[in-house]
Design a protein around this motif. Structure first.
Motif, PDB file in Angstrom:
ATOM      1  N   LEU A  24       0.835  -1.204   0.000  1.00  0.00           N
ATOM      2  CA  LEU A  24       0.000   0.000   0.000  1.00  0.00           C
ATOM      3  C   LEU A  24       0.872   1.258   0.000  1.00  0.00           C
ATOM      4  CD1 LEU A  24      -2.863   1.232   0.161  1.00  0.00           C
ATOM      5  CD2 LEU A  24      -2.575   1.334   2.636  1.00  0.00           C
ATOM      6  N   HIS A  25       1.931   1.200   0.814  1.00  0.00           N
ATOM      7  CA  HIS A  25       2.847   2.337   0.881  1.00  0.00           C
ATOM      8  C   HIS A  25       3.459   2.623  -0.494  1.00  0.00           C
ATOM      9  CE1 HIS A  25       5.855   5.061   2.550  1.00  0.00           C
ATOM     10  NE2 HIS A  25       6.713   4.451   1.746  1.00  0.00           N
ATOM     11  N   LEU A  26       3.928   1.566  -1.145  1.00  0.00           N
ATOM     12  CA  LEU A  26       4.538   1.748  -2.466  1.00  0.00           C
ATOM     13  C   LEU A  26       3.502   2.302  -3.452  1.00  0.00           C
ATOM     14  CD1 LEU A  26       6.696  -1.505  -2.774  1.00  0.00           C
ATOM     15  CD2 LEU A  26       7.464   0.827  -2.234  1.00  0.00           C
TER      16      LEU A  26
ATOM     17  N   MET B  78      -1.652   6.608  -9.832  1.00  0.00           N
ATOM     18  CA  MET B  78      -2.967   6.556  -9.217  1.00  0.00           C
ATOM     19  C   MET B  78      -2.877   6.821  -7.719  1.00  0.00           C
ATOM     20  SD  MET B  78      -6.204   6.282  -9.244  1.00  0.00           S
ATOM     21  CE  MET B  78      -6.500   6.060 -10.978  1.00  0.00           C
ATOM     22  N   GLY B  79      -1.839   6.264  -7.081  1.00  0.00           N
ATOM     23  CA  GLY B  79      -1.664   6.484  -5.649  1.00  0.00           C
ATOM     24  C   GLY B  79      -1.464   7.959  -5.328  1.00  0.00           C
ATOM     25  N   ILE B  80      -0.626   8.619  -6.113  1.00  0.00           N
ATOM     26  CA  ILE B  80      -0.394  10.053  -5.900  1.00  0.00           C
ATOM     27  C   ILE B  80      -1.699  10.813  -6.122  1.00  0.00           C
ATOM     28  CG2 ILE B  80       0.835  12.082  -6.765  1.00  0.00           C
ATOM     29  CD1 ILE B  80       3.211  10.257  -7.361  1.00  0.00           C
ATOM     30  N   ALA B  81      -2.454  10.404  -7.141  1.00  0.00           N
ATOM     31  CA  ALA B  81      -3.726  11.084  -7.418  1.00  0.00           C
ATOM     32  C   ALA B  81      -4.715  10.895  -6.270  1.00  0.00           C
ATOM     33  CB  ALA B  81      -4.324  10.573  -8.720  1.00  0.00           C
ATOM     34  N   ILE B  82      -4.691   9.714  -5.660  1.00  0.00           N
ATOM     35  CA  ILE B  82      -5.587   9.481  -4.521  1.00  0.00           C
ATOM     36  C   ILE B  82      -5.205  10.404  -3.367  1.00  0.00           C
ATOM     37  CG2 ILE B  82      -6.174   7.819  -2.703  1.00  0.00           C
ATOM     38  CD1 ILE B  82      -6.172   5.653  -4.891  1.00  0.00           C
TER      39      ILE B  82
ATOM     40  N   ARG C 217     -13.484   4.865  -6.551  1.00  0.00           N
ATOM     41  CA  ARG C 217     -13.645   3.448  -6.860  1.00  0.00           C
ATOM     42  C   ARG C 217     -12.390   2.676  -6.436  1.00  0.00           C
ATOM     43  NH1 ARG C 217     -14.177   2.729 -12.860  1.00  0.00           N
ATOM     44  NH2 ARG C 217     -11.932   2.411 -12.740  1.00  0.00           N
ATOM     45  N   ASN C 218     -11.228   3.226  -6.755  1.00  0.00           N
ATOM     46  CA  ASN C 218      -9.998   2.529  -6.394  1.00  0.00           C
ATOM     47  C   ASN C 218      -9.787   2.470  -4.883  1.00  0.00           C
ATOM     48  OD1 ASN C 218      -9.180   1.837  -8.996  1.00  0.00           O
ATOM     49  ND2 ASN C 218      -8.442   3.908  -9.354  1.00  0.00           N
ATOM     50  N   VAL C 219     -10.169   3.546  -4.204  1.00  0.00           N
ATOM     51  CA  VAL C 219     -10.043   3.542  -2.748  1.00  0.00           C
ATOM     52  C   VAL C 219     -10.931   2.450  -2.142  1.00  0.00           C
ATOM     53  CG1 VAL C 219     -10.608   4.849  -0.659  1.00  0.00           C
ATOM     54  CG2 VAL C 219      -9.311   5.928  -2.490  1.00  0.00           C
ATOM     55  N   PHE C 220     -12.156   2.336  -2.649  1.00  0.00           N
ATOM     56  CA  PHE C 220     -13.051   1.299  -2.131  1.00  0.00           C
ATOM     57  C   PHE C 220     -12.543  -0.100  -2.479  1.00  0.00           C
ATOM     58  CE2 PHE C 220     -15.882   4.640  -0.991  1.00  0.00           C
ATOM     59  CZ  PHE C 220     -16.624   4.101   0.046  1.00  0.00           C
ATOM     60  N   PHE C 221     -11.927  -0.233  -3.637  1.00  0.00           N
ATOM     61  CA  PHE C 221     -11.350  -1.531  -3.998  1.00  0.00           C
ATOM     62  C   PHE C 221     -10.280  -1.913  -2.979  1.00  0.00           C
ATOM     63  CE2 PHE C 221      -8.477  -4.187  -6.751  1.00  0.00           C
ATOM     64  CZ  PHE C 221      -9.354  -5.260  -6.861  1.00  0.00           C
ATOM     65  N   LEU C 222      -9.363  -0.980  -2.715  1.00  0.00           N
ATOM     66  CA  LEU C 222      -8.311  -1.243  -1.729  1.00  0.00           C
ATOM     67  C   LEU C 222      -8.903  -1.573  -0.367  1.00  0.00           C
ATOM     68  CD1 LEU C 222      -5.750   1.593  -2.522  1.00  0.00           C
ATOM     69  CD2 LEU C 222      -5.419  -0.855  -2.835  1.00  0.00           C
ATOM     70  N   SER C 223      -9.877  -0.762   0.038  1.00  0.00           N
ATOM     71  CA  SER C 223     -10.483  -0.955   1.344  1.00  0.00           C
ATOM     72  C   SER C 223     -11.134  -2.342   1.429  1.00  0.00           C
ATOM     73  CB  SER C 223     -11.495   0.160   1.567  1.00  0.00           C
ATOM     74  OG  SER C 223     -12.437  -0.208   2.508  1.00  0.00           O
ATOM     75  N   GLY C 224     -11.771  -2.758   0.330  1.00  0.00           N
ATOM     76  CA  GLY C 224     -12.386  -4.085   0.290  1.00  0.00           C
ATOM     77  C   GLY C 224     -11.345  -5.194   0.356  1.00  0.00           C
ATOM     78  N   ILE C 225     -10.223  -4.989  -0.300  1.00  0.00           N
ATOM     79  CA  ILE C 225      -9.142  -5.976  -0.243  1.00  0.00           C
ATOM     80  C   ILE C 225      -8.692  -6.194   1.199  1.00  0.00           C
ATOM     81  CG2 ILE C 225      -6.677  -6.303  -0.759  1.00  0.00           C
ATOM     82  CD1 ILE C 225      -7.185  -5.212  -3.516  1.00  0.00           C
TER      83      ILE C 225
END
Ligand SMILES: Nc1ncnc2c1ncn2[C@@H]1O[C@H](COP(=O)(O)OP(=O)(O)OP(=O)(O)O)[C@@H](O)[C@H]1O
Ligand SMILES: [Mg+2]
Lengths: 233, 290
Positions: free
Chosen positions: B155-157, B164-168, B190-198
């Motif tokens: 997640l850190h990387l 996308m991470g920088i954009a988030i 959408r990507n944040v929720f994907f990560l959160s779901g993971i």
């Protein structure tokens, strides 16, 4: 290049933009001056798609501008917003990379970064520093630089001299000229009417949501009404 | 005894950290407590159980597949329940209430379809414990600790080095400015929720494995909330540290006092922190909001 016809913008009951029509030709610098609350930021925000217009038409290179800001950015229409809005939790380098968000040409991006650091040497010393810790002047440079990283065709600047010391203001206006000379069309909003008119090929005066004057920048500098109202002479 | 307590504490704590991170990701970008996160963890436990026990996949593959499935469920959750509210710029209280609704719906859905039985995961290791320095160390503790560490590093990387991470992170501090750079806020969300779901799925599988699988197990997200508050709401490093601290404290209390007072202790800790250090250990400085 950009043409607005009879645009109206409302905030609830406030009629902030009242039937404005303006045009910007390719490679021009066009300035919009006007007092506080005249509707300047609203005008730029509507072009950039972050404020929804109520009616009217905006075309860019003869096509209607799409509805969402992220689609407008794709066309090369970029707004450097009022009060800079640097990402405070991102480093200078990351802020610049955000500017290049829609680009995939990584090699070119690296080259453009070098170019940006040449144009704004102040930033080069601070690549790893967080945006929120920069001085106001540095933030302004970063905001403009971040806008440039997207390779704009049409760059809108909302009060780039806001809160800057006179010598920095001078520098920002020099940069704007330099940017225009590399072929980027510029729409500039400014409180500093003198500077804005001096640099502009053409200019509009916005009062209470309406255009009240328009003309050649340098000629407007001599207009007695404008002198009175905006140049404090 | 002490070594064993610490390892168990870290094992549980690392699962709390995973839960707290998933919760914290959503909190930092949308500024609301996603109470449906617990339901995602519960679904993760069931899905993992399905893979592991009924289909008979290995624990590793169950973990990976579950993570992907809960990631997708989490996206669907956002799309159906939250997006309309967001687009009407509803206050976050509305989102919180909707999230509670989602969690009740999911819990009852499981009740009415699968039932209220408790299930337990099959054995995954040939033995559950190893002996180190004459302490018995649970293999699952070591396993969950390392999986969490890997997730945290990835997640850190992602957040620091991918576009996308920088954009988030940009969207977290100023969604409008991020959209002026061409970022589509809905895609970021959408990507944040994907990560959160993971993270929810992985935590769910470990939770299910460690304890049992049952419809109300989502209550465990309270622990994620406590962990996040200890660390400082909205701070990812805070969520990690908070999770580990909570895990260790709970284990110490269970071992040296009694496991009955464990939760009393945790919730008292929550109240004390809210009273005396409401910003948590890490406060939220701008730089480490994520
Ligand atoms: N979000 C908003 N909600 C309601 N009214 C607004 C909003 N934003 C702007 N306005 C109003 O619309 C009018 C135009 O505002 P705008 O920000 O465009 O002015 P401006 O010309 O950019 O002023 P300044 O020079 O102070 O930046 C003002 O009367 C302002 O109060
Ligand atoms: Mg303004």
């Amino acid at each position: 290049m950009l043409k607005i016809t009879d645009m109206n913008v409302f905030y609830g009951h406030i009629h902030a933009i009242q039937g404005i029509s303006i045009q910007v030709q390719k490679n021009e610098i066009v300035s919009i001056i006007g007092s506080n609350g005249a509707g300047k930021s609203t005008l730029l925000g509507s072009i950039a798609g972050i404020i929804k217009k109520t009616s009217g038409e905006i075309t860019f290179e003869d096509n209607q501008l799409p509805a969402h800001s992220y689609e407008i950015v794709k066309l090369g229409v970029i707004l450097v917003p009022e009060r800079r809005r640097i990402f405070p939790n991102l480093t200078v380098n990351e802020n610049l990379k955000m500017g290049a968000y829609l680009r995939n040409d990584n090699l070119e991006i690296e080259k453009d970064l070098e170019e940006i650091y040449r144009l704004f040497p102040i930033l080069k010393k601070r690549t790893k520093q967080y945006g929120g810790t920069l001085s106001g002047g540095e933030q302004q440079m970063l905001a403009i630089a971040r806008g440039l990283m997207s390779k704009p065709k049409f760059l809108m600047l909302d009060e780039p001299s806001l809160g800057l010391a006179p010598n920095l203001t001078e520098e920002v206006f020099l940069k704007i000229k330099e940017i225009n000379q590399i072929g980027i069309t510029i729409l500039l909003v400014e409180q500093n009417a003198f500077k804005a008119l001096e640099i502009a090929s053409r200019a509009y005066v916005l009062e209470n949501g309406r255009i009240t004057y328009s003309g050649i920048g340098t000629e407007m500098l001599d207009n007695p009404n404008i002198k009175n109202a905006y140049l404090g002479v | 005894m002490f070594l064993q307590t610490m390892v168990t504490g870290l094992g549980i704590g690392s699962i709390y950290a995973l839960m707290a991170m998933g919760y914290c990701l959503v909190f930092s970008i949308l500024n609301f407590s996603n109470f449906a996160h617990g339901a995602m963890i519960m679904l993760g436990a069931y899905v993992g159980f399905l893979f592991c026990s009924i289909i008979g996949l290995s624990f590793f593959w169950s973990l990976i597949l579950t993570a992907i499935i809960t990631g997708i469920l989490s996206i669907i959750n956002e799309r159906l329940a939250y997006r309309t509210l967001r687009e009407k710029s509803a206050p976050s209280l509305y989102l919180i209430i909707t999230a509670m609704g989602v969690s009740i719906i999911l819990e009852n859905l499981v009740y009415s379809t699968i039932g209220s039985n408790f299930y337990s995961y099959p054995k995954i290791f040939s033995r559950n414990y190893i002996e180190i320095f004459s302490s018995t160390i649970g293999l699952i503790d070591i396993y969950s600790f390392f999986v969490s560490i890997i997730c945290i590093i990835l997640l850190h990387l992602f957040l620091n080095y991918s576009k996308m991470g920088i954009a988030i992170r940009a969207g977290v501090s100023d969604p409008v400015a991020a959209s002026l750079m061409g970022a589509n806020f809905n895609v970021l969300i959408r990507n944040v929720f994907f990560l959160s779901g993971i993270f929810a799925g992985i935590a769910g599988v470990f939770m299910g494995f460690r304890y049992m699988v049952y419809p109300q197990m989502g209550w465990i997200t309270n622990k994620a909330y406590i962990a996040a508050v200890i660390g400082g709401l909205g701070s990812l490093p805070g969520a990690i540290i908070g999770g580990l601290i909570l895990g260790i404290i709970e284990t110490i209390v269970s071992v040296y006092i009694s496991s009955v007072v464990r939760d009393v202790f945790s919730f008292s800790l929550l109240i004390l922190i809210l009273l005396f250090k409401p910003l948590g250990l890490f406060g939220v400085k701008l730089e480490d909001k994520m």
